[in-house]
Design a protein around this motif. Structure first.
Motif, mmCIF file in Angstrom:
data_model
loop_
_atom_site.group_PDB
_atom_site.id
_atom_site.type_symbol
_atom_site.label_atom_id
_atom_site.label_comp_id
_atom_site.label_asym_id
_atom_site.label_seq_id
_atom_site.Cartn_x
_atom_site.Cartn_y
_atom_site.Cartn_z
ATOM 1 N N MET A 1 -12.199 4.165 5.062
ATOM 2 C CA MET A 1 -11.824 2.902 4.433
ATOM 3 C C MET A 1 -11.391 3.107 2.987
ATOM 4 S SD MET A 1 -11.118 -0.147 4.556
ATOM 5 C CE MET A 1 -11.534 -0.887 6.127
ATOM 6 N N LEU A 3 -9.891 5.536 1.879
ATOM 7 C CA LEU A 3 -8.561 6.126 1.888
ATOM 8 C C LEU A 3 -7.499 5.058 1.630
ATOM 9 C CD1 LEU A 3 -7.799 9.034 2.399
ATOM 10 C CD2 LEU A 3 -7.257 8.447 4.741
ATOM 11 N N GLU A 4 -7.779 3.832 2.080
ATOM 12 C CA GLU A 4 -6.817 2.740 1.916
ATOM 13 C C GLU A 4 -6.546 2.457 0.440
ATOM 14 O OE1 GLU A 4 -5.395 1.138 4.451
ATOM 15 O OE2 GLU A 4 -6.486 2.176 6.040
ATOM 16 N N TYR A 5 -7.542 2.728 -0.392
ATOM 17 C CA TYR A 5 -7.373 2.428 -1.805
ATOM 18 C C TYR A 5 -6.401 3.392 -2.473
ATOM 19 C CZ TYR A 5 -10.974 -1.025 -1.424
ATOM 20 O OH TYR A 5 -11.665 -2.136 -1.063
ATOM 21 N N THR A 6 -6.128 4.526 -1.827
ATOM 22 C CA THR A 6 -5.087 5.419 -2.321
ATOM 23 C C THR A 6 -3.768 4.664 -2.420
ATOM 24 O OG1 THR A 6 -6.139 7.000 -0.847
ATOM 25 C CG2 THR A 6 -4.198 7.749 -2.024
ATOM 26 N N THR A 7 -3.474 3.917 -1.345
ATOM 27 C CA THR A 7 -2.217 3.171 -1.314
ATOM 28 C C THR A 7 -2.167 2.154 -2.440
ATOM 29 O OG1 THR A 7 -2.441 3.367 1.068
ATOM 30 C CG2 THR A 7 -0.658 1.995 0.244
ATOM 31 N N ILE A 8 -3.300 1.475 -2.666
ATOM 32 C CA ILE A 8 -3.356 0.476 -3.741
ATOM 33 C C ILE A 8 -3.080 1.151 -5.081
ATOM 34 C CG2 ILE A 8 -4.834 -1.157 -4.946
ATOM 35 C CD1 ILE A 8 -4.226 -2.079 -2.182
ATOM 36 N N ILE A 10 -1.523 3.961 -5.698
ATOM 37 C CA ILE A 10 -0.125 4.383 -5.790
ATOM 38 C C ILE A 10 0.776 3.186 -6.026
ATOM 39 C CG2 ILE A 10 1.778 5.262 -4.374
ATOM 40 C CD1 ILE A 10 -0.301 7.304 -3.310
ATOM 41 N N PHE A 11 0.421 2.068 -5.395
ATOM 42 C CA PHE A 11 1.193 0.840 -5.579
ATOM 43 C C PHE A 11 1.185 0.424 -7.047
ATOM 44 C CE2 PHE A 11 2.506 -2.073 -2.034
ATOM 45 C CZ PHE A 11 3.548 -2.615 -2.748
ATOM 46 N N LEU A 12 0.002 0.515 -7.684
ATOM 47 C CA LEU A 12 -0.094 0.119 -9.089
ATOM 48 C C LEU A 12 0.740 1.052 -9.962
ATOM 49 C CD1 LEU A 12 -3.871 -0.794 -9.375
ATOM 50 C CD2 LEU A 12 -1.942 -2.303 -9.024
#
Lengths: 131, 365
Positions: A1, A3-8, A10-12
């Motif tokens: 779970m 791991l999903e914050y990686t995307t966040i 990178i998004f920032l």
């Protein structure tokens, strides 16, 4: 779970980096000829008077305060909201317990809300005090 | 499953690609979302809005660039790219440059948790809806920074008004999102949608949720500063509000994010009230899996775009609110309504043991 914050994350980063990138692309193409009139502050064609970094109305401060109280309340309610359904499905006893807890938590805030309302802090245009 | 994970799964047997770490796939999917969806969608939304405005005001609207003027948004983007970038001499240079960045960041990052379909979601966070509230409220910070940094009276007034407005309407928005989470029993966007399978849509859960859908839609309109709540950038009063001093590409960012945010709130309404990719009598168990993504994306986008068109329709029909009316509407109408609906929904949940209206009907027959 997590791991999903990686995307966040990178998004920032991409969000921050995208703006300078867009400006950089334009830099090759766009003209650059600033003069005194162009870079002066826009005030509908008048010569701007003074700075606009001034003290502003106190009612913005009151709104910010009210927001803070309510938002913290909502933030604290979210964990309850996410498990409320499980509690109600577990049976009447637990459901009522959860409901009463929510009602007390909201009730305390609503008393404060009623106070602010009565005191007139929610009015944008304050009526003048009677002498 | 989220989009980066899906990519990783697809390429796990390829010789070189399988060694790529997770963040490479994340970056790729973020860039794909921005360039293949957000930018073109915002552009087309501007075109559609201008066409709708034209229809409502009995004129033609853009019709020169391309067939029916459909390439107008590309011409607009090019024009803005070629405009000179002016930073006023008296402005606070650092903050002036920083403000569009923070606005773009928060506007774009809110797309991360929009569930286009069960697997087509950038980050399947377990606290998706909470993240959404947190990231969208960053916009108010960008707006107030841009208003203050411009050192312009219009900008300052616009920025402060916008901050007061966004911050006030944040309360009904957060309350209605929370109530939806309470009724549907999750904070995860995908779980929220799947709790509304078939006809069990959020608005049909109980009468309070139906009211709440309207409360959410109205206050979300105000939160993204759309007419009739566009006092922060009221042209007749404040020139252009907080972005008066911004020109060229920097202005384009404000403009783009306005439309991106408008889409986000429509997508969120769809997710929590209109059942996301679910339709009545449509059971995904009976549909072959390879059709899931196209079908779900189509249904989701249809619902979201319908709400977006309604938003444009409202914009070109209603006159603007006054500042005091707006604040009154928020604090004395929407906030009490949201609280009543919160308690009402909680009571309904207790009385019917967490079942929605449709589920109860199903139990009757």
């Amino acid at each position: 779970m997590f791991l999903e914050y990686t995307t966040i994350f990178i998004f920032l980063i991409v969000g921050i980096a995208m703006v300078p990138l867009m400006l950089l692309i334009g830099k090759i193409l766009r003209p650059h000829a600033p003069d005194d009139k162009k870079t002066s502050t826009y005030e509908c064609g008048e010569i701007p008077l003074g700075s606009s970094w001034i003290q502003f109305n106190l009612r913005f401060y009151v709104i910010a305060f009210l927001f803070l109280i309510f938002d913290v309340e909502v933030a604290f309610m979210f964990p309850v909201a996410s498990i409320f359904k499980q509690w109600t499905q577990a049976g009447f006893g637990q459901g009522w317990l959860a409901f009463i807890e929510v009602a007390i938590f909201v009730g305390i805030l609503l008393v404060g809300f009623a106070y602010a309302w009565h005191k007139g802090d929610l009015n944008w245009v304050r009526p003048k005090k009677k002498e | 499953m989220s989009l980066p994970q899906m990519l990783q799964d697809i390429f796990q047997y390829w010789p070189v690609l399988q060694t790529f770490p997770f963040w490479v796939w994340s970056t790729l999917s973020v860039l794909a979302l921005l360039f293949l969806f957000v930018f073109p969608f915002a552009g087309v939304a501007v075109y559609v809005e201008r066409k709708i405005a034209g229809d409502i005001q009995a004129r033609i609207g853009p019709n020169v660039v391309g067939p029916y003027g459909i390439l107008q948004w590309i011409a607009d983007a090019l024009k803005l790219l070629l405009k000179e970038d002016i930073i006023p001499k008296k402005a606070d240079r650092k903050l002036f440059i920083f403000a569009p960045m923070i606005i773009f960041m928060s506007g774009a990052a809110s797309f991360a948790v929009i569930p286009f379909s069960e697997n087509l979601i950038l980050a399947n966070l377990n606290i998706g809806i909470f993240y959404l509230i947190a990231i969208t409220s960053l916009v108010s910070m960008g707006v107030i920074i841009s208003g203050w940094a411009s050192n312009n009276k219009w900008s300052l007034l616009g920025g402060l008004r916008a901050a007061a407005q966004v911050v006030s309407f944040e309360i009904p928005v957060a309350l209605s999102l929370m109530t939806a989470a309470l009724a549907l029993g999750s904070l995860n966007m995908v779980d929220l949608v799947n709790a509304q399978a078939g006809m069990k849509w959020g608005i049909f859960h109980n009468p309070f949720m139906l009211i709440l859908a309207f409360v959410y839609y109205i206050s979300a309109l105000a939160e993204v500063n759309r007419t009739p709540f566009d006092i922060p950038e009221a042209e007749s009063e404040l020139v252009s509000g907080y972005n008066t001093e911004y020109s060229g590409m920097r202005f384009a960012i404000f403009f783009l994010i306005e439309y991106a945010d408008a889409f986000v709130i429509c997508a969120v309404s769809t997710t929590i009230f209109l059942g996301g990719w679910h339709l009545p009598f449509l059971n995904y168990a009976h549909i072959p899996p390879f059709l899931h993504i196209p079908l779900q994306v189509t249904i989701f986008m249809t619902k979201a775009c319908f709400l977006l068109v309604v938003m444009m329709w409202i914009r070109w029909t209603l006159p603007r609110y006054r500042v005091d009316q707006l604040m009154k509407l928020c604090w004395e109408v929407l906030v009490p309504f949201a609280f009543i609906c919160l308690l009402g929904t909680a009571l309904w949940m207790v009385l019917f043991q967490g079942k929605g209206f449709i589920e109860l009907l199903g139990g009757l027959f």
